[in-house]
Motif scaffolding. Structure first.
Motif, PDB file in Angstrom:
ATOM      1  N   GLN A 126       0.846  -1.202   0.000  1.00  0.00           N
ATOM      2  CA  GLN A 126       0.000   0.000   0.000  1.00  0.00           C
ATOM      3  C   GLN A 126       0.878   1.248   0.000  1.00  0.00           C
ATOM      4  O   GLN A 126       2.008   1.237   0.503  1.00  0.00           O
ATOM      5  CB  GLN A 126      -0.926   0.027   1.210  1.00  0.00           C
ATOM      6  CG  GLN A 126      -1.948   1.150   1.189  1.00  0.00           C
ATOM      7  CD  GLN A 126      -3.027   0.966   2.253  1.00  0.00           C
ATOM      8  OE1 GLN A 126      -3.169  -0.102   2.843  1.00  0.00           O
ATOM      9  NE2 GLN A 126      -3.782   2.012   2.491  1.00  0.00           N
ATOM     10  N   LYS A 127       0.347   2.325  -0.582  1.00  0.00           N
ATOM     11  CA  LYS A 127       1.041   3.610  -0.586  1.00  0.00           C
ATOM     12  C   LYS A 127       0.001   4.725  -0.599  1.00  0.00           C
ATOM     13  O   LYS A 127      -1.055   4.595  -1.220  1.00  0.00           O
ATOM     14  CB  LYS A 127       1.942   3.734  -1.816  1.00  0.00           C
ATOM     15  CG  LYS A 127       2.806   4.985  -1.816  1.00  0.00           C
ATOM     16  CD  LYS A 127       3.631   5.098  -3.076  1.00  0.00           C
ATOM     17  CE  LYS A 127       4.488   6.355  -3.027  1.00  0.00           C
ATOM     18  NZ  LYS A 127       5.222   6.568  -4.287  1.00  0.00           N
ATOM     19  N   HIS A 211      -1.641   1.993 -11.456  1.00  0.00           N
ATOM     20  CA  HIS A 211      -1.465   2.755 -10.215  1.00  0.00           C
ATOM     21  C   HIS A 211      -1.347   4.258 -10.446  1.00  0.00           C
ATOM     22  O   HIS A 211      -1.401   5.030  -9.489  1.00  0.00           O
ATOM     23  CB  HIS A 211      -0.282   2.195  -9.436  1.00  0.00           C
ATOM     24  CG  HIS A 211      -0.562   0.828  -8.894  1.00  0.00           C
ATOM     25  ND1 HIS A 211      -1.369   0.617  -7.795  1.00  0.00           N
ATOM     26  CD2 HIS A 211      -0.214  -0.403  -9.345  1.00  0.00           C
ATOM     27  CE1 HIS A 211      -1.473  -0.682  -7.575  1.00  0.00           C
ATOM     28  NE2 HIS A 211      -0.787  -1.321  -8.503  1.00  0.00           N
ATOM     29  N   GLN A 216      -4.227   2.583  -4.740  1.00  0.00           N
ATOM     30  CA  GLN A 216      -3.166   2.649  -3.737  1.00  0.00           C
ATOM     31  C   GLN A 216      -2.787   1.311  -3.125  1.00  0.00           C
ATOM     32  O   GLN A 216      -1.822   1.219  -2.389  1.00  0.00           O
ATOM     33  CB  GLN A 216      -3.597   3.620  -2.624  1.00  0.00           C
ATOM     34  CG  GLN A 216      -3.776   5.047  -3.128  1.00  0.00           C
ATOM     35  CD  GLN A 216      -4.467   5.913  -2.107  1.00  0.00           C
ATOM     36  OE1 GLN A 216      -5.632   5.704  -1.762  1.00  0.00           O
ATOM     37  NE2 GLN A 216      -3.758   6.905  -1.599  1.00  0.00           N
ATOM     38  N   PHE A 231       7.140  -2.024  -6.825  1.00  0.00           N
ATOM     39  CA  PHE A 231       6.440  -1.426  -5.689  1.00  0.00           C
ATOM     40  C   PHE A 231       7.420  -0.871  -4.654  1.00  0.00           C
ATOM     41  O   PHE A 231       7.203   0.219  -4.113  1.00  0.00           O
ATOM     42  CB  PHE A 231       5.475  -2.442  -5.069  1.00  0.00           C
ATOM     43  CG  PHE A 231       4.296  -2.735  -5.956  1.00  0.00           C
ATOM     44  CD1 PHE A 231       3.384  -1.744  -6.252  1.00  0.00           C
ATOM     45  CD2 PHE A 231       4.119  -3.988  -6.513  1.00  0.00           C
ATOM     46  CE1 PHE A 231       2.307  -1.989  -7.084  1.00  0.00           C
ATOM     47  CE2 PHE A 231       3.042  -4.250  -7.342  1.00  0.00           C
ATOM     48  CZ  PHE A 231       2.133  -3.254  -7.636  1.00  0.00           C
ATOM     49  N   PHE A 236       5.937   1.894  -2.143  1.00  0.00           N
ATOM     50  CA  PHE A 236       4.871   1.100  -1.531  1.00  0.00           C
ATOM     51  C   PHE A 236       5.465   0.306  -0.365  1.00  0.00           C
ATOM     52  O   PHE A 236       6.628  -0.081  -0.391  1.00  0.00           O
ATOM     53  CB  PHE A 236       4.265   0.135  -2.545  1.00  0.00           C
ATOM     54  CG  PHE A 236       3.330   0.755  -3.541  1.00  0.00           C
ATOM     55  CD1 PHE A 236       1.965   0.540  -3.458  1.00  0.00           C
ATOM     56  CD2 PHE A 236       3.811   1.548  -4.567  1.00  0.00           C
ATOM     57  CE1 PHE A 236       1.104   1.092  -4.392  1.00  0.00           C
ATOM     58  CE2 PHE A 236       2.961   2.110  -5.506  1.00  0.00           C
ATOM     59  CZ  PHE A 236       1.601   1.887  -5.409  1.00  0.00           C
TER      60      PHE A 236
END
Length: 267
Positions: A126-127, A211, A216, A231, A236
């Motif tokens: 996740q980011k 993305h 996200q 990622f 991320f």
């Protein structure tokens, strides 16, 4: 006594009580399940109350088990195992030699008791902010004429005939072609938006496209080292892992060609 039977539209009204925290709205999937001939959803009923669910999804020689959910006050009494075993029984009757699922931490011990083994692990990343858009010159939008080529590539990478499930969703997204051959695709309306590719250049380009559109979260097999580098390089962070499990024959497929999974219910 708890009755395990086919889930029908009349059970939909009780489904919100089973909604796990942090999951997408399960009513969307069960709507699909009850309308699709290749899905067999189950309802566990105590009196007139829905207390558990599960779903068998079949695609020829392979099948998936999805949405094994039991409300908290009914856990620890074997209901999850019953729903899993019933789903396995349905899939075996349909001729599935390999049955797969993705396990939560809570579900993994249950599935191990019913004969499932770990196949691989999926990374959850996740980011908060997203990478800049970076597309190859030969990336394009998917058209209906690309369906057969995409289904062929999907079967080559996943080892499964997922055509009926793919056709159940709107057919849209992006693809990379080289000399007229589809090298990768991103289906943006198919559940979480799978990215499948036969080479890392195509896969990373399609991840960039996905993305850059505000998504996200990412889930992919940890065996895909190219996706892992993408990622990590873009900031991320790993937030979780989940086991992909199987029973029956071990499936021959290419986890390094799965750059983004379809969803928890279908790998």
């Amino acid at each position: 006594m708890i009755d395990i039977r086919k889930f029908t539209e009349k059970e939909m009204k009780g489904l919100s009580r089973l909604q796990p925290e942090g999951w997408p709205d399960i009513r969307v999937c069960f709507n699909l399940y009850i309308q699709s001939s290749f899905c067999h959803p189950l309802a566990a009923i105590d009196g007139d109350q829905l207390v558990g669910t599960g779903t068998a999804i079949y695609g020829g020689k392979t099948g998936w088990i999805a949405h094994i959910i039991v409300i908290p006050e009914y856990r620890g009494h074997g209901l999850g195992q019953q729903l899993t075993n019933k789903s396995k029984e349905i899939l075996k009757e349909k001729g599935c030699a390999t049955i797969s699922l993705i396990a939560t931490d809570l579900g993994k011990p249950v599935y191990e008791k019913t004969g499932f083994k770990v196949d691989c692990w999926y990374n959850f990343f996740q980011k908060d902010s997203l990478p800049d858009k970076h597309l190859l010159e030969n990336i394009g939008t998917i058209t209906d004429s690309d369906m057969d080529d995409i289904l062929e590539l999907d079967k080559k990478i996943t080892g499964e005939d997922r055509s009926r499930m793919i056709k159940a969703f709107p057919f849209s997204g992006y693809l990379v072609k080289e000399h007229g051959i589809v090298k990768g695709y991103y289906l943006d309306k198919f559940e979480e938006g799978p990215v499948i590719a036969s080479d890392s250049v195509s896969g990373i380009s399609l991840l960039s496209q996905k993305h850059s559109n505000g998504i996200q979260k990412a889930v992919f097999p940890e065996d895909n080292k190219s996706a892992l580098r993408f990622f990590e390089d873009n900031g991320f962070k790993l937030i979780n892992k989940a086991a992909r499990m199987y029973c029956g024959e071990k499936l021959t497929y290419s986890p390094d060609g799965i750059y983004s999974r379809t969803g928890g219910f279908y790998g």
